[in-house]
Design an enzyme around this catalytic site. Structure first.
Site, short mmCIF file in Angstrom:
data_model
loop_
_atom_site.label_atom_id
_atom_site.label_comp_id
_atom_site.label_asym_id
_atom_site.label_seq_id
_atom_site.Cartn_x
_atom_site.Cartn_y
_atom_site.Cartn_z
N HIS A 136 0.83 -1.21 0.00
CA HIS A 136 0.00 0.00 0.00
C HIS A 136 0.87 1.26 0.00
O HIS A 136 0.61 2.20 -0.77
CB HIS A 136 -0.91 -0.02 1.23
CG HIS A 136 -1.71 1.23 1.42
ND1 HIS A 136 -2.96 1.41 0.87
CD2 HIS A 136 -1.43 2.38 2.08
CE1 HIS A 136 -3.42 2.60 1.20
NE2 HIS A 136 -2.50 3.21 1.93
N GLU A 137 1.87 1.29 0.87
CA GLU A 137 2.72 2.49 0.97
C GLU A 137 3.56 2.69 -0.29
O GLU A 137 3.70 3.81 -0.78
CB GLU A 137 3.61 2.39 2.21
CG GLU A 137 2.86 2.33 3.53
CD GLU A 137 1.89 3.48 3.74
OE1 GLU A 137 2.12 4.57 3.17
OE2 GLU A 137 0.91 3.30 4.46
N HIS A 140 1.60 4.30 -3.09
CA HIS A 140 1.50 5.76 -3.03
C HIS A 140 2.65 6.41 -3.80
O HIS A 140 2.45 7.38 -4.55
CB HIS A 140 1.55 6.24 -1.58
CG HIS A 140 0.25 6.16 -0.85
ND1 HIS A 140 -0.92 6.72 -1.32
CD2 HIS A 140 -0.07 5.60 0.34
CE1 HIS A 140 -1.90 6.51 -0.46
NE2 HIS A 140 -1.41 5.83 0.56
N GLU A 197 -6.05 6.77 -1.24
CA GLU A 197 -5.96 5.61 -0.36
C GLU A 197 -6.57 4.38 -1.01
O GLU A 197 -6.02 3.27 -0.95
CB GLU A 197 -6.64 5.91 0.98
CG GLU A 197 -5.96 6.96 1.82
CD GLU A 197 -4.53 6.59 2.18
OE1 GLU A 197 -4.28 5.40 2.48
OE2 GLU A 197 -3.66 7.47 2.16
#
Length: 268
Positions: A136-137, A140, A197
């Site tokens: 997920h990070e 980004h 997100e």
């Protein structure tokens, strides 16, 4: 008000003419600030953060963060190369550090600078749980969300300045500032952040699967994660229930994508 409308128009033209392509979605995104400008600042801020916080080194957990991070970054490179984005990661300088802190949090700065806090490890529970967070990070950074947020903030500020220049009546100007500030944040900036997100969730679950980690760990992670209790409309993150439902629905497609690269068994 004509001046304000003109400035809004030119802001829109500028946003449309300063775009980059998201390699995972094919969509055009705002890029008023180039990565050549953004990355050096990001790297400097990351170094300053490390100097002022307790970095965990030489432990099993610190090694896990680096190992899983490297596998996720390699998966990203494999995906990008296979989809015609060879060289997309030029300029990225991946770095993974574990920080001694009770926060249940992790983050990735533009250019691939990643921090995990020790407080989130009990929630992650396993390598696959860490990979869900890491994917997920990293997503980004790969989708240039920092670049987009900065670009959106420039436009938001520019319209605010234009409004204050154009509106000469003090009472009307005060009303504009009050309502524009609330309206642009709740109506535009917060949904913009929530969309980032959700996009990072969609990209991240594919990355973890391509790295060989079970994507089923992603919705399981958020089932364990404590909710902040903030209404979704006032949050930069989707509500936990929405997130769990979305990630659960994405598990089959993440496994199918991994299968294209010959990955059919996964680390838990």
């Amino acid at each position: 008000m004509k001046i304000t409308l003109r400035v809004c128009f030119f802001a829109g033209v500028l946003a449309l003419s300063s775009c980059a392509t998201n390699p995972f979605t094919g969509k055009q995104t705002m890029a008023l600030v180039s990565n050549d400008q953004l990355f050096p600042t990001s790297f400097q801020q990351y170094d300053e953060f490390l100097k002022s916080n307790k970095v965990v080194e030489g432990t099993t957990d610190a090694a896990r963060i680096k190992r899983i991070g490297q596998r996720i970054a390699k998966a990203a490179e494999t995906y990008l190369n296979a989809n015609g984005y060879v060289g997309y990661l030029n300029g990225y300088k991946w770095e993974y550090h574990l920080i001694e802190d009770d926060q249940k949090n992790a983050w990735c700065m533009p250019g691939g600078k990643i921090v995990f806090y020790t407080g989130i490890l009990p929630v992650a529970q396993s390598d696959a749980g860490i990979a869900a967070i890491m994917g997920h990070e990293v997503a980004h950074a790969l989708a240039n969300h920092g670049q987009q947020r900065m670009s959106a903030a420039y436009i938001q500020q520019g319209i605010a300045i234009a409004g204050n220049v154009a509106i000469t009546d003090e009472q009307s100007r005060d009303m504009f500032n009050q309502y524009y500030g609330i309206g642009s944040n709740v109506g535009a900036m917060l949904p913009f952040s929530r969309s980032h997100e959700s996009e990072a969730d969609r990209i991240g679950i594919v990355l973890m699967a391509l790295a060989g980690y079970n994507p089923e760990a992603a919705p399981a992670l958020w089932t364990r994660m404590e909710s902040s209790g903030t209404p979704e409309i006032l949050s930069t993150h989707p509500a936990n229930a929405s997130r769990i439902s979305s990630l659960t629905s994405l598990v089959p497609s993440a496994k199918a994508e991994a299968k294209k690269f010959g990955i059919t068994t996964f680390t838990e």
